[in-house]
Design a protein around this motif. Sequence first.
Motif, PDB file in Angstrom:
ATOM      1  N   SER A 143       9.185   5.027  -2.937  1.00  0.00           N
ATOM      2  CA  SER A 143       8.347   3.956  -3.492  1.00  0.00           C
ATOM      3  C   SER A 143       8.933   3.393  -4.784  1.00  0.00           C
ATOM      4  O   SER A 143       8.789   2.195  -5.073  1.00  0.00           O
ATOM      5  CB  SER A 143       6.925   4.474  -3.738  1.00  0.00           C
ATOM      6  OG  SER A 143       6.929   5.568  -4.642  1.00  0.00           O
ATOM      7  N   VAL A 197       0.844  -1.201   0.000  1.00  0.00           N
ATOM      8  CA  VAL A 197       0.000   0.000   0.000  1.00  0.00           C
ATOM      9  C   VAL A 197       0.879   1.251   0.000  1.00  0.00           C
ATOM     10  O   VAL A 197       0.602   2.233  -0.702  1.00  0.00           O
ATOM     11  CB  VAL A 197      -0.938  -0.002   1.223  1.00  0.00           C
ATOM     12  CG1 VAL A 197      -1.680   1.332   1.346  1.00  0.00           C
ATOM     13  CG2 VAL A 197      -1.931  -1.152   1.139  1.00  0.00           C
ATOM     14  N   PHE A 198       1.950   1.215   0.762  1.00  0.00           N
ATOM     15  CA  PHE A 198       2.907   2.328   0.823  1.00  0.00           C
ATOM     16  C   PHE A 198       3.455   2.635  -0.568  1.00  0.00           C
ATOM     17  O   PHE A 198       3.564   3.795  -0.978  1.00  0.00           O
ATOM     18  CB  PHE A 198       4.050   1.952   1.776  1.00  0.00           C
ATOM     19  CG  PHE A 198       5.066   3.029   1.999  1.00  0.00           C
ATOM     20  CD1 PHE A 198       4.908   3.962   3.014  1.00  0.00           C
ATOM     21  CD2 PHE A 198       6.213   3.112   1.209  1.00  0.00           C
ATOM     22  CE1 PHE A 198       5.852   4.949   3.241  1.00  0.00           C
ATOM     23  CE2 PHE A 198       7.162   4.098   1.415  1.00  0.00           C
ATOM     24  CZ  PHE A 198       6.975   5.024   2.438  1.00  0.00           C
ATOM     25  N   ARG A 230       9.473  -0.639  -4.928  1.00  0.00           N
ATOM     26  CA  ARG A 230       8.612  -1.442  -5.799  1.00  0.00           C
ATOM     27  C   ARG A 230       9.316  -2.693  -6.321  1.00  0.00           C
ATOM     28  O   ARG A 230       8.778  -3.805  -6.190  1.00  0.00           O
ATOM     29  CB  ARG A 230       8.099  -0.584  -6.962  1.00  0.00           C
ATOM     30  CG  ARG A 230       7.055  -1.297  -7.837  1.00  0.00           C
ATOM     31  CD  ARG A 230       6.453  -0.375  -8.875  1.00  0.00           C
ATOM     32  NE  ARG A 230       5.573   0.626  -8.269  1.00  0.00           N
ATOM     33  CZ  ARG A 230       5.897   1.907  -8.097  1.00  0.00           C
ATOM     34  NH1 ARG A 230       7.095   2.362  -8.510  1.00  0.00           N
ATOM     35  NH2 ARG A 230       5.052   2.749  -7.552  1.00  0.00           N
ATOM     36  N   LYS A 272       2.012   1.718  -3.527  1.00  0.00           N
ATOM     37  CA  LYS A 272       0.914   2.135  -4.403  1.00  0.00           C
ATOM     38  C   LYS A 272       0.546   3.599  -4.189  1.00  0.00           C
ATOM     39  O   LYS A 272       0.133   4.296  -5.132  1.00  0.00           O
ATOM     40  CB  LYS A 272      -0.308   1.247  -4.159  1.00  0.00           C
ATOM     41  CG  LYS A 272      -0.165  -0.161  -4.715  1.00  0.00           C
ATOM     42  CD  LYS A 272      -1.395  -0.992  -4.427  1.00  0.00           C
ATOM     43  CE  LYS A 272      -1.228  -2.412  -4.960  1.00  0.00           C
ATOM     44  NZ  LYS A 272      -2.423  -3.245  -4.647  1.00  0.00           N
ATOM     45  N   GLU A 273       0.686   4.051  -2.947  1.00  0.00           N
ATOM     46  CA  GLU A 273       0.390   5.454  -2.656  1.00  0.00           C
ATOM     47  C   GLU A 273       1.521   6.385  -3.064  1.00  0.00           C
ATOM     48  O   GLU A 273       1.424   7.594  -2.883  1.00  0.00           O
ATOM     49  CB  GLU A 273       0.121   5.613  -1.147  1.00  0.00           C
ATOM     50  CG  GLU A 273      -1.153   4.939  -0.683  1.00  0.00           C
ATOM     51  CD  GLU A 273      -1.332   5.043   0.826  1.00  0.00           C
ATOM     52  OE1 GLU A 273      -0.377   5.470   1.524  1.00  0.00           O
ATOM     53  OE2 GLU A 273      -2.423   4.704   1.313  1.00  0.00           O
ATOM     54  N   GLU A 274       2.592   5.783  -3.619  1.00  0.00           N
ATOM     55  CA  GLU A 274       3.754   6.531  -4.100  1.00  0.00           C
ATOM     56  C   GLU A 274       4.347   7.427  -3.006  1.00  0.00           C
ATOM     57  O   GLU A 274       4.631   8.605  -3.211  1.00  0.00           O
ATOM     58  CB  GLU A 274       3.394   7.352  -5.352  1.00  0.00           C
ATOM     59  CG  GLU A 274       2.981   6.471  -6.536  1.00  0.00           C
ATOM     60  CD  GLU A 274       2.788   7.277  -7.813  1.00  0.00           C
ATOM     61  OE1 GLU A 274       2.824   8.517  -7.738  1.00  0.00           O
ATOM     62  OE2 GLU A 274       2.619   6.644  -8.882  1.00  0.00           O
ATOM     63  N   GLN A 275       4.515   6.805  -1.858  1.00  0.00           N
ATOM     64  CA  GLN A 275       5.173   7.495  -0.757  1.00  0.00           C
ATOM     65  C   GLN A 275       6.671   7.593  -1.056  1.00  0.00           C
ATOM     66  O   GLN A 275       7.160   7.083  -2.071  1.00  0.00           O
ATOM     67  CB  GLN A 275       4.931   6.733   0.547  1.00  0.00           C
ATOM     68  CG  GLN A 275       3.476   6.575   0.925  1.00  0.00           C
ATOM     69  CD  GLN A 275       2.930   7.792   1.634  1.00  0.00           C
ATOM     70  OE1 GLN A 275       3.650   8.742   1.928  1.00  0.00           O
ATOM     71  NE2 GLN A 275       1.629   7.779   1.920  1.00  0.00           N
ATOM     72  N   ALA A 309       3.364   7.455   7.272  1.00  0.00           N
ATOM     73  CA  ALA A 309       2.286   7.009   6.394  1.00  0.00           C
ATOM     74  C   ALA A 309       1.239   6.229   7.197  1.00  0.00           C
ATOM     75  O   ALA A 309       1.577   5.431   8.078  1.00  0.00           O
ATOM     76  CB  ALA A 309       2.843   6.139   5.273  1.00  0.00           C
ATOM     77  N   LYS A 310      -0.024   6.446   6.890  1.00  0.00           N
ATOM     78  CA  LYS A 310      -1.114   5.818   7.640  1.00  0.00           C
ATOM     79  C   LYS A 310      -1.065   4.294   7.539  1.00  0.00           C
ATOM     80  O   LYS A 310      -1.404   3.589   8.492  1.00  0.00           O
ATOM     81  CB  LYS A 310      -2.458   6.343   7.116  1.00  0.00           C
ATOM     82  CG  LYS A 310      -3.645   5.879   7.929  1.00  0.00           C
ATOM     83  CD  LYS A 310      -4.934   6.518   7.420  1.00  0.00           C
ATOM     84  CE  LYS A 310      -6.124   6.028   8.253  1.00  0.00           C
ATOM     85  NZ  LYS A 310      -7.399   6.646   7.777  1.00  0.00           N
ATOM     86  N   CYS A 311      -0.658   3.784   6.373  1.00  0.00           N
ATOM     87  CA  CYS A 311      -0.621   2.328   6.185  1.00  0.00           C
ATOM     88  C   CYS A 311       0.413   1.642   7.079  1.00  0.00           C
ATOM     89  O   CYS A 311       0.363   0.419   7.289  1.00  0.00           O
ATOM     90  CB  CYS A 311      -0.346   1.990   4.717  1.00  0.00           C
ATOM     91  SG  CYS A 311       1.195   2.679   4.073  1.00  0.00           S
TER      92      CYS A 311
END
Length: 335
Positions: free
Chosen positions: A29, A20-21, A33, A23-26, A78-80
Amino acid sequence: MPTYIQRTRQISDDLKAISVFVKEEQKNSDILRPQLSNLRSMFNNYLHAVEDPNSHRAWRKYNISAATAFHFLYDSKAKCLSYVDDFRHDAIDKLGGCPYCGLPSNITLDHYLPRKIGAFPEFSILSKNLVPACSDCQGKKSDFYTLTKEKSIPKRRSRLKTTRKIKKTYKHIKISNRKSSRHTLSMRIKPLRLLHPYVDSFLMHSVLSIYPTSQRNRFLVHAKGSLRKEERERLNFHLKKLNIETRCNHAIGRCRNAIIRDLLSNNISFDRKSIVKELPRLLKSALERAALAPNAIEPAYIKSLINHPSTLDDLIIWSQNRIEPNILAAKPIIL
């Protein structure tokens, strides 16, 4: 006094959070990936890394950019990845003491395998690597993760026969320093490491013995003789490395005084038979205060009172010489 903890969060949950981190392009990232598959392999290899970290370091593969990205994840807001902070607060609420030493102290999170870039940054947010620990234990532990020792085996008359016999018995044999190998062989033995609250399940049971010494307010703390040899060696190494015996002496003394006050308030005679009858009740209360951790400092001391006559005798002698505090007296503490 180490404690066993059952960690319910799974590796798949951590990997999902990192996905998720990405995908959110933190931050980082793009570096993380292509590392997702590699992280999965390293996470699944975690138990092996705990037992033989040097072997894991030789096996893993990633560059300095990936190491920096792994290291940053722990600092990310990050929230995730908020499960890291959630676990920290949950541990503070539920634990009765530090899982490394058993002392009731301030709890934060420690990386069992250190996350610094030169060590194991890949495990920076792996749940199984995040251990609640007090600041004293973290300071003593620092970046330590293993100690590899070598055992010398005396040579016999026939060098060839001895070498063949030992090679057949042990997998890891090397002749150290060929010039001096006429006299000894060096055999690699299992490395010593600190106990892991999520891995060493024998900590579910009482594993410690506490004895008084001839010195005032000094106690010996060591592994029970009933443990398996490997467990006993690791526990004693853990106690020594984190300096737990010295650090827990004052806590044991306070526990002893609290038991004496309890017995006095209940008008219990200070003879062996009367005290032994009360110890199961005291142990039950101590376990409740320690969140059922059998090796927290207070339950461990009371179990030693039950099992070791010398510890019980010390309690009786101390009760005779102890000065009962006057709660109405206002006096400063003298240091």
